[in-house]
Enzyme design. Structure first.
Site: not given
Ligand code: SAH
Length: 396
Positions: A211, A227, A249-250, A300, A340
């Site tokens: 970040r 995400f 994000d979803s 991510d 991850c």
């Molecule tokens: N980059 C973030 C962590 C990401 S975790 C940070 O630094 O804090 C992964 C995220 O993907 C979660 O918030 C989850 O809600 C989201 N997610 C999972 N599947 C998804 C999809 N198909 N479309 C959009 N978001 C999604």
């Protein structure tokens, strides 16, 4: 003490200090043991190898507490091992002064099935194995002593507990109950952590350094953060002077928390941030149909391949988002792309990203290989401990 006798030749991985004993390596259990009890691990010839926690319901039948076969596993053992993990973090320069810190990273800190994250004066503990479950009290006491933190909250609701025959369990273990969320400061940004209802223990600490890197790369750029969860990368991009940041994000609650995070940092131009609740796989396609392009894209995604068995399907999903990531970049644009998934190793991940660049018709190179922050160590003999891998790519 009960003895867990390995099948002939199966001591090799234990001698190489791998902490897991799979069902196929076990010959028999001599004596009686309940889930989580400590057993003597011995070779087929009866040589003592280690002391381990017995997990009869799991495919991982035992997890090693100590490779010293004479080590007594008691409260004092946990006190020492937990204190050691906490002290390790105190010497690492990048971690000093961080409110949000992983204190115990499971096997890599010698404590299989134990995750502990510190958020200010609250420690969030996650126990995922029968052995860890048995020693809950000793571990909580040791954490309270080693950190001096006022509160300990247990957040043991990970699905993997089911594999050990354990149900979910959450609630306060020590200190005065408080209400989530709490606020932490990460590299000078104020971010909220919902340790009770957020993902994992509430926050993705492993991405802390990435970040920060995003902040250093963002100046003047059009940024797309896919995400985004609670907006950690997005806020860093704003802090770094991004022209605009679109975050997707979803999860509705994650986006609400992201919006609040912007309010917690009123020094940033909030009007440059746009939040969109959508499925990233669809949103990327829609963006491609439009005119808008970006100079910095973060991908991510959540864990798409928890184990090698899911690798092929996950590979297609990684390929898909990276393909669209490359297609949506302006010339000279940067892609920060992560996986991850335990089931996708660094080499496979690079291959997938390389394939995506070819299919997108871009000339791309890797400027840096990225990983988890140093409070997420990887056991030398335990490569499974490396979850997060990332690539910083630039297109021509
Ligand atoms: N980059 C973030 C962590 C990401 S975790 C940070 O630094 O804090 C992964 C995220 O993907 C979660 O918030 C989850 O809600 C989201 N997610 C999972 N599947 C998804 C999809 N198909 N479309 C959009 N978001 C999604």
């Amino acid at each position: 003490m009960p003895r867990l006798v390995l099948a002939a030749g199966k001591e090799r991985s234990v001698l190489r200090r791998h902490p897991w004993v799979f069902a196929g390596s076990v010959d028999r259990l001599d004596g009686r043991a309940r889930p989580g009890d400590t057993v003597d691990l011995v070779s087929a010839r009866g040589e003592p190898l280690a002391r381990a926690a017995w997990s009869p319901q799991s495919q991982i039948r035992a997890r090693v507490w100590s490779f010293d076969p004479a080590q007594i596993i008691d409260d004092a053992f946990f006190k020492r091992t937990v204190a050691g993990a906490v002290a390790r973090r105190a010497c690492l320069p990048g971690l000093r002064g961080q409110d949000g810190l992983r204190l115990i990273h499971g096997e890599s800190d010698g404590l299989p099935g134990v995750i502990a994250d510190r958020y200010g004066d609250t420690v969030v503990l996650q126990l995922t194995s029968a052995g860890a479950e048995k020693w809950r009290d000793a571990i909580a006491n040791a954490l309270a002593k080693a950190t001096g933190c006022a509160r300990i909250y247990e957040r043991s609701d990970s699905e993997v507990r089911g594999l050990e025959g354990l149900g979910p369990r959450s609630g306060w273990l020590r200190g005065e109950p408080a209400q989530p969320p709490l606020l932490i400061e990460e590299h000078g940004l104020r971010l909220e952590v919902d340790y009770a209802a957020g993902h994992k223990t509430g926050f993705y600490l492993d991405q802390r350094d990435n970040r920060r890197l995003c902040r250093d790369l963002a100046d003047g750029r059009e940024v797309l953060n896919c995400f985004c969860y609670t907006g950690g990368f997005s806020l860093n991009a704003l802090a770094g002077g991004a022209a605009r940041v679109l975050s997707i994000d979803s999860s509705g609650p994650a986006l609400e928390s992201a919006r609040r995070n912007l309010e917690h940092n009123p020094q940033f131009p909030g009007e440059r941030a746009e939040w969109r609740q959508a499925d990233v796989f669809e949103a990327l396609r829609e963006l491609k149909r439009g005119e808008r392009r970006f100079d910095l894209i973060v991908l991510d995604p959540p864990k798409l391949a928890p184990s090698a068995a899911h690798a092929e399907r996950a590979a297609r999903a990684y390929k898909d988002i990276n393909l669209f990531g490359f297609r949506l970049l302006n010339p000279g644009g940067l892609l920060m792309t992560y996986s991850c998934s335990g089931g996708v190793g660094p080499e496979l991940f690079q291959k997938i990203v390389a394939g995506a660049a070819i299919d997108a018709g871009v000339d791309a190179r890797i400027l840096a290989k990225l990983g988890a922050a140093s409070d997420h160590p990887v056991g030398l003999a335990f490569p499974e401990g490396e979850y997060l891998k990332g690539l910083l790519c630039q297109v021509g």
